[in-house]
Design a protein around this motif. Sequence first.
Motif, PDB file in Angstrom:
ATOM      1  N   UNK A 324     -11.769 -34.964 -14.537  1.00 60.51           N
ATOM      2  CA  UNK A 324     -11.296 -33.341 -14.544  1.00 60.51           C
ATOM      3  C   UNK A 324     -10.394 -32.815 -13.797  1.00 60.51           C
ATOM      4  N   UNK A 325      -9.177 -34.014 -13.589  1.00 63.35           N
ATOM      5  CA  UNK A 325      -7.849 -33.787 -13.259  1.00 63.35           C
ATOM      6  C   UNK A 325      -7.050 -33.320 -14.341  1.00 63.35           C
ATOM      7  N   UNK A 326      -6.963 -34.472 -15.367  1.00 65.91           N
ATOM      8  CA  UNK A 326      -6.520 -34.109 -16.062  1.00 65.91           C
ATOM      9  C   UNK A 326      -6.945 -32.636 -17.400  1.00 65.91           C
ATOM     10  N   UNK A 327      -8.105 -32.658 -17.110  1.00 68.44           N
ATOM     11  CA  UNK A 327      -8.518 -30.898 -17.717  1.00 68.44           C
ATOM     12  C   UNK A 327      -7.602 -29.925 -16.837  1.00 68.44           C
ATOM     13  N   UNK A 328      -7.510 -29.647 -15.881  1.00 68.91           N
ATOM     14  CA  UNK A 328      -6.783 -28.829 -15.351  1.00 68.91           C
ATOM     15  C   UNK A 328      -5.696 -28.563 -15.632  1.00 68.91           C
ATOM     16  N   UNK A 329      -4.747 -29.376 -16.227  1.00 70.38           N
ATOM     17  CA  UNK A 329      -3.486 -29.367 -16.653  1.00 70.38           C
ATOM     18  C   UNK A 329      -3.829 -28.166 -17.808  1.00 70.38           C
ATOM     19  N   UNK A 330      -4.789 -28.413 -18.520  1.00 73.08           N
ATOM     20  CA  UNK A 330      -4.740 -26.936 -19.694  1.00 73.08           C
ATOM     21  C   UNK A 330      -5.034 -25.918 -19.307  1.00 73.08           C
ATOM     22  N   UNK A 331      -5.251 -25.444 -17.222  1.00 72.56           N
ATOM     23  CA  UNK A 331      -5.873 -24.438 -16.953  1.00 72.56           C
ATOM     24  C   UNK A 331      -4.380 -23.230 -16.482  1.00 72.56           C
ATOM     25  N   UNK A 332      -4.233 -22.282 -16.791  1.00 67.90           N
ATOM     26  CA  UNK A 332      -2.842 -21.986 -16.754  1.00 67.90           C
ATOM     27  C   UNK A 332      -2.669 -21.402 -15.656  1.00 67.90           C
ATOM     28  N   UNK A 333      -4.555 -20.991 -14.812  1.00 73.73           N
ATOM     29  CA  UNK A 333      -4.226 -20.488 -13.057  1.00 73.73           C
ATOM     30  C   UNK A 333      -4.015 -21.544 -11.638  1.00 73.73           C
ATOM     31  N   UNK A 334      -4.170 -23.791 -12.246  1.00 76.62           N
ATOM     32  CA  UNK A 334      -3.449 -24.006 -11.769  1.00 76.62           C
ATOM     33  C   UNK A 334      -2.316 -24.083 -11.347  1.00 76.62           C
ATOM     34  N   UNK A 335      -1.475 -23.964 -12.420  1.00 82.85           N
ATOM     35  CA  UNK A 335      -0.176 -23.862 -11.780  1.00 82.85           C
ATOM     36  C   UNK A 335       0.426 -22.217 -11.071  1.00 82.85           C
ATOM     37  N   UNK A 336      -0.175 -20.993 -11.623  1.00 78.73           N
ATOM     38  CA  UNK A 336       0.140 -20.091 -11.023  1.00 78.73           C
ATOM     39  C   UNK A 336      -0.574 -20.129  -9.394  1.00 78.73           C
ATOM     40  N   UNK A 337      -1.859 -20.525  -8.594  1.00 86.16           N
ATOM     41  CA  UNK A 337      -2.398 -20.905  -7.862  1.00 86.16           C
ATOM     42  C   UNK A 337      -1.030 -22.237  -6.583  1.00 86.16           C
ATOM     43  N   UNK A 338      -0.343 -22.596  -7.354  1.00 82.53           N
ATOM     44  CA  UNK A 338       0.199 -23.189  -7.175  1.00 82.53           C
ATOM     45  C   UNK A 338       1.173 -23.008  -6.619  1.00 82.53           C
ATOM     46  N   UNK A 339       2.095 -21.716  -7.572  1.00 78.03           N
ATOM     47  CA  UNK A 339       3.395 -21.395  -6.642  1.00 78.03           C
ATOM     48  C   UNK A 339       2.612 -20.332  -5.816  1.00 78.03           C
ATOM     49  N   UNK A 340       1.291 -19.199  -5.846  1.00 74.36           N
ATOM     50  CA  UNK A 340       1.444 -18.627  -4.823  1.00 74.36           C
ATOM     51  C   UNK A 340       1.140 -19.066  -3.876  1.00 74.36           C
ATOM     52  N   UNK A 341       0.204 -20.108  -3.334  1.00 71.33           N
ATOM     53  CA  UNK A 341       0.136 -20.664  -2.371  1.00 71.33           C
ATOM     54  C   UNK A 341       1.046 -21.363  -1.747  1.00 71.33           C
ATOM     55  N   UNK A 342       2.967 -21.565  -2.228  1.00 71.32           N
ATOM     56  CA  UNK A 342       3.216 -22.085  -2.003  1.00 71.32           C
ATOM     57  C   UNK A 342       4.444 -21.169  -1.884  1.00 71.32           C
ATOM     58  N   UNK A 343       4.461 -20.704  -2.009  1.00 66.14           N
ATOM     59  CA  UNK A 343       5.490 -18.605  -1.751  1.00 66.14           C
ATOM     60  C   UNK A 343       4.950 -18.175  -0.177  1.00 66.14           C
ATOM     61  N   UNK A 344       3.433 -18.588  -0.481  1.00 67.88           N
ATOM     62  CA  UNK A 344       3.491 -17.739   0.678  1.00 67.88           C
ATOM     63  C   UNK A 344       3.000 -18.561   2.091  1.00 67.88           C
ATOM     64  N   UNK A 345       2.869 -19.353   1.761  1.00 71.26           N
ATOM     65  CA  UNK A 345       2.683 -20.066   2.673  1.00 71.26           C
ATOM     66  C   UNK A 345       3.703 -21.597   4.049  1.00 71.26           C
ATOM     67  N   UNK A 346       4.235 -21.539   2.449  1.00 71.49           N
ATOM     68  CA  UNK A 346       5.750 -22.974   2.926  1.00 71.49           C
ATOM     69  C   UNK A 346       7.081 -21.993   2.071  1.00 71.49           C
ATOM     70  N   UNK A 347       7.492 -21.050   2.004  1.00 74.09           N
ATOM     71  CA  UNK A 347       8.327 -20.697   1.065  1.00 74.09           C
ATOM     72  C   UNK A 347       8.419 -20.778   0.108  1.00 74.09           C
ATOM     73  N   UNK A 348      10.236 -20.554  -0.503  1.00 72.81           N
ATOM     74  CA  UNK A 348      10.749 -21.217  -1.707  1.00 72.81           C
ATOM     75  C   UNK A 348      11.267 -22.891  -1.832  1.00 72.81           C
ATOM     76  N   UNK A 349      10.151 -23.472  -2.454  1.00 71.35           N
ATOM     77  CA  UNK A 349      10.369 -24.624  -2.456  1.00 71.35           C
ATOM     78  C   UNK A 349      10.533 -25.380  -3.608  1.00 71.35           C
ATOM     79  N   UNK A 350      11.540 -24.977  -4.353  1.00 72.47           N
ATOM     80  CA  UNK A 350      12.122 -25.194  -5.913  1.00 72.47           C
ATOM     81  C   UNK A 350      11.285 -26.188  -6.856  1.00 72.47           C
ATOM     82  N   UNK A 351      10.710 -27.364  -5.715  1.00 70.59           N
ATOM     83  CA  UNK A 351      10.505 -28.449  -6.504  1.00 70.59           C
ATOM     84  C   UNK A 351       8.554 -28.003  -6.729  1.00 70.59           C
ATOM     85  N   UNK A 352       8.095 -27.530  -6.603  1.00 67.10           N
ATOM     86  CA  UNK A 352       7.458 -27.155  -6.578  1.00 67.10           C
ATOM     87  C   UNK A 352       6.860 -24.845  -7.304  1.00 67.10           C
TER      88      UNK A 352
END
Length: 380
Positions: A324-352
């Motif tokens: 199921x973890x492999x299947x999540x790589x086909x879900x576009x929302x996975x990548x956007x969630x990672x970006x938003x949570x990083x921008x809101x809570x951590x900042x501009x972490x470019x490696x993410x």
Amino acid sequence: MKPDSTAHDSGGMRLKGLLRKEFLQILRDPSSLAIAFVMPVILLLLFGYGVSLDAKHVSIGFVANHPGPQSESLLGAFRHSQYFSPQRLPDIQAAKHALDQRRINAIIHLQSDFAAKMLSGDTAPVQLIVSGVDANQARIIQGYVGATLQNWIKQQLELGGHASALPVEADTRVWFNSEVRSRDYLVPGLVVVIMTLIGALLTALVMAREWERGTLEALMVTPITLREILLGKLLPYFVLGMGGMALSLAMALWLFQVPLRGSIVVLVLASALFLLVALGMGLMISILARNQFLAALVAIIATFLPAFMLSGFIFDIGSMPFWLQWLTHLVAARYFVAILQTLFLAGNVWSVILPNAFALAVMATFFLGVSRLMLHKRLE
């Protein structure tokens, strides 16, 4: 030069007319405006105020077989904690009955010899009984009870002049979400779900509606090109989606006080990239379905449910089975969630941010490209 210039001008006029038609249709369609602006407000209010993963003011039963100063001190420690609302119960049977009826979530039970063992320096056991109906909450309660007991023991040792009896002291520090509020974690993820619905569902419904009414077929017999049709359909809903994003962002920052530690410019660019993916998915669904009911059903199953369940918005991807973890790589929302949570809570972490933005760019190119290939200017 003149024929090319004339063709370019006529193409621009056709696109301008098509864009005007789409914007007028949006303004005259209450459902589109409701999905873009009313639905985000409702979802954010429900999740911001009604849904919480925090365990606070948990109702627990406190049973001391022989009450004394030590048991009262321990009860006071739980009463002064923001995580617990203890209730004194007469005996363990009454506590178990309350647990069965779900009036309490846990039981703290002190045996008859608790005070005597504590004063003599022996180990004084404290029994903890937790309702495991909600396994996640049970683990949280266990951790909070353990932390409260540890702090109380430390205070008792300091009062007795034995502060050095604890050779190791944990100095805990929480990064990125120092207040440990689930709202700060949920609201950015909810923006992803909202933009998925606006982009994919609206585009799928509108294009399918055009197929049903025959208006898209009427466009096919005009001199308008496929590129102009795609731009005329996508640009208005891109503007609508970015408007919904702006409304969601404003509520997140000013109503729910979610911190934004990263760049708002990066956030807008990432949102535009994800919206292109959602629009491409909605367009492809509408070309395949050509029916509003079927298009809505497919859009919800193929876009909304994966964005809600498999994006890391609520459920941790690392806790899922490997397949199921492999299947999540086909879900576009996975990548956007990672970006938003990083921008809101951590900042501009470019490696993410950069790898996830690249994945969104690839997916946007794929869905828009496939939609362009599938849309033919002929009637079948």
